[in-house]
Design an enzyme around this catalytic site. Structure first.
Site, PDB file in Angstrom:
ATOM      1  N   TYR A 266      50.128   0.144  24.937  1.00  0.00           N
ATOM      2  CA  TYR A 266      50.471   1.099  23.884  1.00  0.00           C
ATOM      3  C   TYR A 266      49.793   2.451  24.123  1.00  0.00           C
ATOM      4  O   TYR A 266      50.402   3.506  23.943  1.00  0.00           O
ATOM      5  CB  TYR A 266      50.065   0.547  22.518  1.00  0.00           C
TER       6      TYR A 266
ATOM      7  N   GLU B  37      54.347   9.597  26.139  1.00  0.00           N
ATOM      8  CA  GLU B  37      55.049  10.385  25.129  1.00  0.00           C
ATOM      9  C   GLU B  37      54.532  11.817  25.113  1.00  0.00           C
ATOM     10  O   GLU B  37      55.309  12.777  24.991  1.00  0.00           O
ATOM     11  CB  GLU B  37      54.877   9.742  23.759  1.00  0.00           C
TER      12      GLU B  37
END
Length: 233
Positions: free
Chosen positions: A155, A162
């Site tokens: 994650y 991102e």
């Protein structure tokens, strides 16, 4: 008899698992067939299914709020839709990025988009099988450890990707008004979009930090609960 809620949450998790399995299999098959050339059109081949899965993931907020799914609302709210600390509103993490990729055709062929889709799929393929096993009351030790241990570093890597995607998209969202000049610069709304994206980066990092902190607490709670259950047996 299976309750409606049980059948619904099982169908939802199964749909998400099948969808992300298809996306990952399609991406891997295209990469093995076409090599690096497949990176340029990854979005065109799996973008629709990815958009559908991410759009439906908003339902997970209602699952937790309604008690269908037992999880902490804050980390899932940050992952899917987001409210962060100090009343800072964090707009949809995955859905915002996916919307930006859909609107900016120039960024769709970037290798970082392929890497982002790959990480998203790995994360969801680690989570939804565990959710399915929990719905059927047949949890697995390996899936439990994978869900709450391996998921966290992946994650963090996904959030970093991102940020790279948003940073690479900045040149393509610069205002290109044809009649813009210092004399008549009234600063239209779209001029501030690059600044908004730059401000979103630290908000994304803050939201991810809160999410990781909550996930570490969940990991400790679930692993301790599992160890106590195994000792009783």
């Amino acid at each position: 008899m299976l309750s409606f809620r049980l059948a619904y949450i099982f169908s939802y998790n199964l749909f998400q698992f099948c969808g992300h399995t298809w996306i990952l299999a399609n991406t891997m098959a295209r990469f093995l067939t076409f090599g690096q050339d497949a990176l340029a059109d990854t979005f065109y081949s799996v973008g629709f299914v990815m958009s559908l899965c991410q759009l439906l993931s908003i339902l997970e907020l209602f699952h937790i709020a309604d008690g269908i799914e037992k999880a902490r609302l804050l980390p899932r709210f940050v992952q899917v839709g987001g409210l962060c600390m100090l009343s800072v509103f964090q707009v949809m993490e995955k859905n915002l990025l996916l919307t930006m990729v859909i609107m900016l055709e120039e960024i769709q062929s970037k290798p970082v988009v392929c890497a982002q889709f790959f990480l998203w799929n790995i994360l969801d393929l680690l989570r939804y099988p565990h959710e399915l096993l929990c719905v059927m009351d047949t949890p697995s030790t390996a899936m439990l450890w994978t869900r709450y241990t391996l998921w966290i570093p992946l994650y963090i890597l996904s959030v970093a990707t991102e940020g790279v995607t948003i940073y690479q998209a900045l040149p393509y969202v610069e205002p290109t008004a044809p009649n813009s000049s210092p004399l008549n610069s009234t600063v239209p709304a779209h001029v501030g979009l690059p600044v908004i994206l730059m401000l979103y980066l630290p908000v994304l990092a803050l939201g991810a930090s809160v999410t990781v902190w909550q996930l570490l607490k969940e990991r400790q709670h679930h692993l301790e609960k599992w160890n106590k259950k195994m000792k009783k047996k």
